[in-house]
Design an enzyme around this catalytic site. Sequence first.
Site, PDB file in Angstrom:
ATOM      1  N   ASP A 264       0.819  -1.211   0.000  1.00  0.00           N
ATOM      2  CA  ASP A 264       0.000   0.000   0.000  1.00  0.00           C
ATOM      3  C   ASP A 264       0.856   1.266   0.000  1.00  0.00           C
ATOM      4  O   ASP A 264       0.379   2.350   0.342  1.00  0.00           O
ATOM      5  CB  ASP A 264      -0.909   0.019   1.244  1.00  0.00           C
ATOM      6  CG  ASP A 264      -2.260  -0.609   0.963  1.00  0.00           C
ATOM      7  OD1 ASP A 264      -2.460  -1.100  -0.152  1.00  0.00           O
ATOM      8  OD2 ASP A 264      -3.116  -0.613   1.870  1.00  0.00           O
ATOM      9  N   ASP A 323       3.166  -9.530   9.235  1.00  0.00           N
ATOM     10  CA  ASP A 323       3.449  -8.111   9.041  1.00  0.00           C
ATOM     11  C   ASP A 323       4.837  -7.942   8.459  1.00  0.00           C
ATOM     12  O   ASP A 323       5.659  -8.875   8.465  1.00  0.00           O
ATOM     13  CB  ASP A 323       3.325  -7.359  10.367  1.00  0.00           C
ATOM     14  CG  ASP A 323       1.867  -7.085  10.729  1.00  0.00           C
ATOM     15  OD1 ASP A 323       0.991  -7.300   9.862  1.00  0.00           O
ATOM     16  OD2 ASP A 323       1.607  -6.672  11.872  1.00  0.00           O
ATOM     17  N   ASP A 325       7.599  -6.635   9.335  1.00  0.00           N
ATOM     18  CA  ASP A 325       8.824  -6.789  10.122  1.00  0.00           C
ATOM     19  C   ASP A 325       8.976  -8.193  10.698  1.00  0.00           C
ATOM     20  O   ASP A 325       9.905  -8.426  11.481  1.00  0.00           O
ATOM     21  CB  ASP A 325       8.855  -5.769  11.255  1.00  0.00           C
ATOM     22  CG  ASP A 325       7.664  -5.909  12.192  1.00  0.00           C
ATOM     23  OD1 ASP A 325       6.538  -6.038  11.684  1.00  0.00           O
ATOM     24  OD2 ASP A 325       7.851  -5.876  13.425  1.00  0.00           O
ATOM     25  N   ASP A 417      -7.886  -7.455  13.203  1.00  0.00           N
ATOM     26  CA  ASP A 417      -7.527  -8.784  13.678  1.00  0.00           C
ATOM     27  C   ASP A 417      -8.435  -9.234  14.820  1.00  0.00           C
ATOM     28  O   ASP A 417      -8.913 -10.371  14.851  1.00  0.00           O
ATOM     29  CB  ASP A 417      -6.064  -8.804  14.115  1.00  0.00           C
ATOM     30  CG  ASP A 417      -5.695  -7.599  14.976  1.00  0.00           C
ATOM     31  OD1 ASP A 417      -6.587  -6.824  15.332  1.00  0.00           O
ATOM     32  OD2 ASP A 417      -4.501  -7.452  15.296  1.00  0.00           O
TER      33      ASP A 417
END
Length: 689
Positions: A264, A323, A325, A417
């Site tokens: 994004d 995610d 990281d 989530d």
Amino acid sequence: MASRLNLFNWWGRDGGPKGTPVIVKMENPNFSIVEIDGPDSAFKPVEKSRLRNAKQVRWILQLKANRAVGCLAWLGAILWALLRSIKRRLILRQGVAVASERLGNGRLMLKLIKALLAASLAVLAFETAAYVKGLHYFDGAAADVRGLFHSAYAAWVALRRHHIAPAVQSLSTFCVALFIIQSLDRLALCLGCAYIKLKKIKPEINGGDPFQPEDPEQGQPYDFPMVLVQIPMCNEREVYELSISAVCQLDWPKDRLLIQILDDSDDDSIQCLIKTEVSKWSQKGVNIIYRHRKVRTGYKAGNLKSAMSCGYVKNYEFVAIFDADFQPTPDFLKKTVPYFKDNPELGLVQTRWSFVNKDENLLTRLQNINLCFHFEVEQQVNGAFLNFFGFNGTAGVWRIKALEDSGGWLERTTVEDMDIAVRAHLKGWKFVFLNNVKVVCEVPESFEAYRKQQHRWHSGPMQLFRLCLPAVIASKISIWKKANLIFLFFLLRKLILPFYSFTLFCVVLPLTMFIPEVELPMWVLCYIPAFMTLLNILPAPKSIPFVAPYLLFENTMSVTKFNAMVSGLFQLGSSYEWIVTKKSGRSSESDLISAAESDITPLNQHVVRGASENDLPDVVQSKDQKRRVPAEKKSNKIYRKELALAFLLLTASIRSLLSAHGLHFYFLLFQGVTFVLVGLDLIGEQIIE
């Protein structure tokens, strides 16, 4: 003969050694020096370890003097550095900026704190003047009314005693009751975790682990299901390469694995870097796709929803989400996907996080304490006894059928989530938490990033609670599960905790210093918080030296959490704003080893290539052509709410010192200093000007 400072007499307490200490020194250095502490000490046998000649005593004294000087120099250096930082940030304003109060109802809270601070300063000055004039109303005693000042002070005492004190006492009692309830819940979770450890309870795979059979000769070949891996990211310049590299090395048949890079980013240079990385792994035989949305609607939920709408997703049975990281180990799928075998009611397998930068600074150490308790205790206990917990948004594997049955990803909150987990639970799906499977990631290293992350994590649940409460009440799940969702999962742990923490320790406690008719019991102020803090820190035993900083810092963070809770509950301010948590891109040891192996041969020549929807370039750019755009110049911030509360607490500590409250003074003093450090952004990553 020389006298020695007796701390027992200095504190006015009985006990301690009796008699006058005497030091006997012999001229001959071959004789020993004996210290006589009491009248009978000279007649007692002397231990050999206490015999010292003159030269040894001189060395010992010099060593102790050097240690004392070193300790004083160390403390002086810390104090000097603190004063320099305060001068630079408050007076000179070098390299600092005033933090925005856009987070929720920050401006309104700041005004209320300033009003309390002004009132406390006025009351402190007024009562100090009355005390000097001999009007000792601190203990509630009556006095003759003489003159205008005496009349004003008598009116204040009457107002305080009959109107203010009852209201503050009621608020104090209410907060203490909530504090006890929340402490009991925390204690129950810890007992449940202890029971799990004692009984060695852990999730089991139906039919045993297919990748670790007891008898390798009798082990049946595992039918690898189709797995989709998704990495949603947005402007992740620092970590995109680590996450893509880790996911592309997952040990799973390449023809039964598809990786989606859901970008994004609105920065063209970052998009080009990610495309290059995807193209590099695609040419190595990895089935990987790059997707980019031009309009970032719905933030992460919108990104995942858009990816799940692709036609080829119907060919896959499970989806693993990471995610940007997160760096899973190659055997991640082999440790998680087998739990779905012969278990059609299982919808989610969640794994634990571990942190590559947990020892980077004090802020990361304190975050590690919180998150270790969250996974080790909260997630593990809820998973073992309730088959339900909040999805952590990453490092988990979902059954795609469970996602579709629950309504898919919705863009209505910033905690998508938790939203999908609640809806899946209402549909009857079960969850499994694997405490022994860890995925490396990062925690924020700067207070600004951590503050924004905590605001999102505490405002989103209140948004979700407002939206899903009717669905929970109307659902067909058991009454016990409804009660757990409403009272424990949402109200107690998401609403009551930040409310009483801020109100009790940051508002009520300072007020009680100016209202002697109201007093918090010692067990509320000291004993229970210390015990609860020890329970919180047990899952991270190496962090035990940070018990006191952790307790003080959590009270400081209650300002941000309370502000976020109120803004999410009443839809105030920027409660729906999603701010990406900044990352530093630190690598684990396994990442450094894998990065050294630059030339990886394809494991399977028969691979289904994933074409990019944005026409990925066919030629891989060399590393020399990867020019990173300089990041924005960062600066430390000044947080006005925290500083205002610091001055309020320090003012209350002065009032408690005048009233000889004892422990209250030390608590208020250290808590006020902690607020000063946080308000000046002296915790976490420091910016070098």
